[in-house]
Design an enzyme around this catalytic site. Structure first.
Site, PDB file in Angstrom:
ATOM      1  N   ASP A  33      -5.780 -20.661 -17.664  1.00 34.46           N
ATOM      2  CA  ASP A  33      -5.755 -19.239 -18.031  1.00 34.46           C
ATOM      3  C   ASP A  33      -6.760 -19.079 -19.166  1.00 34.46           C
ATOM      4  O   ASP A  33      -6.492 -19.435 -20.313  1.00 34.46           O
ATOM      5  CB  ASP A  33      -4.333 -18.862 -18.491  1.00 34.46           C
ATOM      6  CG  ASP A  33      -4.236 -17.405 -18.917  1.00 34.46           C
ATOM      7  OD1 ASP A  33      -5.285 -16.788 -19.179  1.00 34.46           O
ATOM      8  OD2 ASP A  33      -3.101 -16.885 -19.004  1.00 34.46           O
ATOM      9  N   LYS A  48     -11.219  -9.017 -22.922  1.00 32.05           N
ATOM     10  CA  LYS A  48     -11.189  -9.647 -24.259  1.00 32.05           C
ATOM     11  C   LYS A  48     -12.624 -10.048 -24.625  1.00 32.05           C
ATOM     12  O   LYS A  48     -13.454  -9.170 -24.798  1.00 32.05           O
ATOM     13  CB  LYS A  48     -10.194 -10.805 -24.256  1.00 32.05           C
ATOM     14  CG  LYS A  48      -8.748 -10.331 -23.956  1.00 32.05           C
ATOM     15  CD  LYS A  48      -7.756 -11.449 -24.105  1.00 32.05           C
ATOM     16  CE  LYS A  48      -6.326 -10.969 -23.938  1.00 32.05           C
ATOM     17  NZ  LYS A  48      -5.850 -11.041 -22.532  1.00 32.05           N
ATOM     18  N   GLU A  88      -6.477  -0.956   0.303  1.00 31.73           N
ATOM     19  CA  GLU A  88      -5.689  -2.178   0.509  1.00 31.73           C
ATOM     20  C   GLU A  88      -6.406  -3.109   1.466  1.00 31.73           C
ATOM     21  O   GLU A  88      -6.933  -2.675   2.497  1.00 31.73           O
ATOM     22  CB  GLU A  88      -4.317  -1.846   1.115  1.00 31.73           C
ATOM     23  CG  GLU A  88      -3.251  -1.604   0.080  1.00 31.73           C
ATOM     24  CD  GLU A  88      -2.941  -0.141  -0.061  1.00 31.73           C
ATOM     25  OE1 GLU A  88      -3.868   0.674   0.113  1.00 31.73           O
ATOM     26  OE2 GLU A  88      -1.773   0.180  -0.335  1.00 31.73           O
ATOM     27  N   TYR A 102      -8.234   4.687  -1.677  1.00 36.79           N
ATOM     28  CA  TYR A 102      -7.278   3.614  -1.383  1.00 36.79           C
ATOM     29  C   TYR A 102      -7.971   2.557  -0.543  1.00 36.79           C
ATOM     30  O   TYR A 102      -8.653   2.889   0.424  1.00 36.79           O
ATOM     31  CB  TYR A 102      -6.064   4.162  -0.610  1.00 36.79           C
ATOM     32  CG  TYR A 102      -4.834   4.233  -1.481  1.00 36.79           C
ATOM     33  CD1 TYR A 102      -4.342   3.093  -2.105  1.00 36.79           C
ATOM     34  CD2 TYR A 102      -4.182   5.441  -1.701  1.00 36.79           C
ATOM     35  CE1 TYR A 102      -3.232   3.161  -2.928  1.00 36.79           C
ATOM     36  CE2 TYR A 102      -3.069   5.513  -2.526  1.00 36.79           C
ATOM     37  CZ  TYR A 102      -2.603   4.361  -3.135  1.00 36.79           C
ATOM     38  OH  TYR A 102      -1.515   4.418  -3.945  1.00 36.79           O
TER      39      TYR A 102
HETATM   40  N1  DSN Z   1      -1.725  -9.344 -25.305  1.00 37.94           N
HETATM   41  C1  DSN Z   1      -2.698 -10.405 -25.150  1.00 37.94           C
HETATM   42  C2  DSN Z   1      -3.040 -11.030 -26.459  1.00 37.94           C
HETATM   43  O1  DSN Z   1      -3.012 -10.311 -27.434  1.00 37.94           O
HETATM   44  O2  DSN Z   1      -3.365 -12.197 -26.502  1.00 37.94           O
HETATM   45  C3  DSN Z   1      -2.233 -11.434 -24.184  1.00 37.94           C
HETATM   46  O3  DSN Z   1      -1.579 -10.836 -23.152  1.00 37.94           O
END
Ligand code: DSN
Length: 415
Positions: A200, A229, A56, A54
């Site tokens: 974003d 991603k 924090e 932990y």
């Molecule tokens: N779920 C993501 C996407 O597929 O773009 C975004 O949150």
């Protein structure tokens, strides 16, 4: 496959699920634009004893003892994020994209403040002001759209709405938009009305970090990104900002939104950021874009309606209406032959989100496997044949076997 010898012994039932999913990921083609294959090093980092702690607070200022070593991992991740994106400040604790965006709003806005974001069915994200999401419930969002003729964001329209509505913040970013974002123009518009700029970059962070797309980080006030991603790391997120907003962002993440950070995930973020700093990641990012352009071109040749007529990044949205199939049915049909895509709304979609008109496809995962233009052309051909002969079971079985044969030639980390 990673070994998992203790999991195997302790819990064969869970191990069985992991094994089956690893097999599926290796045997099928992953074209979901937001998914990727994390490296074995990233997977290993997630399975370390750092999960036990932990912590924090922030390095040097924790609310629990025993954090002198954990501080090192957070500092490494922060330094790498700053270097990779040329950021003044980075917070690597956000648990995922939506919590990161919540922390950004919390740091810069008060409930009820006016914000501008891209509409969901025009490619925006739920957390950019959709009424069913906390963002749309807590803040007064006005939404901009893509131009119905070009499928692109019309910056003159953005300027017009901004001047009329005078939002406190303008959000630029997306979940399903295939074109370069005009960050500089967004910044000029925001400056004109005294609004904060929030980018974003969840989808394109890996491509931006590799210098293959424009980088808003040195320009914008605050930037969020997920790490899993195109950046190819663990599930998680990062917020970057100008140094002057560092304290507000830190306080919004903890104690504002979250409790203890997930230190094993911070370690995996550090590993992924380190990988992204290497030269071969630049080649990977370039190939992701080449593959996506090849894919869009092939679809266009076969008379598919690719929104905006192509792509500048890793993804595309294809309206399936002229092919006589909905996005949901196309998603399910492709799933049966071993290709994963996600159904997607198209701008001004006449159909509902659960059964929209389009599909979104992306190339980050297949590029990680080493696939190039030749394989992409085969994939589009299979997709087209599957759609054209959707009621022909023998043809579907043949395509499924051909896809499996291709997958056997391209390995997957961790599988
Ligand atoms: N779920 C993501 C996407 O597929 O773009 C975004 O949150």
């Amino acid at each position: 496959m990673l070994t998992y010898k203790f999991l195997e012994k302790q819990d064969p039932e869970v191990m069985d699920v992991v094994r089956r999913e690893a097999r599926r990921q290796a045997d099928e083609l992953e074209l979901i634009a937001s998914e990727n294959y994390a490296s074995s090093a990233v997977l290993e980092a997630m399975g370390t004893v750092l999960t036990n702690k932990y912590s924090e607070g922030y390095p040097g200022h924790r609310y629990y003892g025993g954090n002198q070593i954990i501080d090192d991992i957070e500092n490494i991740a922060v330094q790498r994020a700053k270097k990779l994106f040329s950021a003044e400040y980075a917070n690597v604790q956000p648990l995922s994209g939506s919590p990161a965006n919540a922390a950004v709003y919390f740091a810069f806005l008060k409930p009820g403040d006016k914000v501008m974001g891209l509409k969901l069915d025009h490619g925006g994200h739920l957390s950019h002001g959709h009424p069913v999401n906390f963002s749309g419930m807590l803040y007064n969002f006005v939404q901009y759209e893509v131009d119905s003729g070009t499928g692109r964001i019309d910056m003159n329209e953005v300027a017009k709405i901004a001047r009329k509505e005078k939002p406190k913040m303008i959000v630029a970013g997306f979940s399903a938009y295939s074109r370069e974002i005009e960050w500089k123009r967004f910044k000029e518009i925001a400056n004109e009305i005294g609004a904060y700029t929030f980018a974003d970059i969840a989808h394109t962070a890996g491509l931006i970090s590799a210098g293959k797309m424009d980088n808003p980080v040195p320009l914008f006030d605050v930037i969020s990104t997920t790490t899993h991603k195109t950046l190819r790391g663990p599930r998680g997120a990062i917020i970057m900002c100008k140094e002057k907003y560092a304290r507000d962002v830190d306080r919004a993440v903890f104690p504002g939104i979250q409790g203890g950070p997930h230190d094993h995930i911070t370690a995996a973020k550090a590993v992924a950021l380190g990988e992204a700093l290497e030269e071969d990641f630049k080649q990977y990012a370039e190939q992701v874009i080449i593959n996506a352009r090849t894919m869009a071109d092939e679809f266009l040749k076969m008379d598919y309606n690719v929104i905006s007529g192509g792509t500048d990044n890793h993804l595309m949205v294809v309206d399936m209406a002229n092919k006589g199939i909905t996005g949901k049915d196309a998603e399910q049909l492709l799933e049966r032959i071993g290709i994963s895509v996600s159904r997607s709304t198209i701008p001004n979609d006449p159909n509902p989100p659960m059964n929209p008109s389009g599909v979104r496809l992306g190339t980050p995962a297949v590029t990680t496997r080493g696939m190039k233009e030749e394989e992409i052309k085969k994939i589009v051909d299979w997709i087209n044949k599957a759609i054209e002969h959707k009621d022909d079971k023998i043809s579907s079985r043949k395509i499924k076997n051909e896809i499996h044969e291709l997958c056997l030639q391209f390995s997957v980390p961790g599988a």
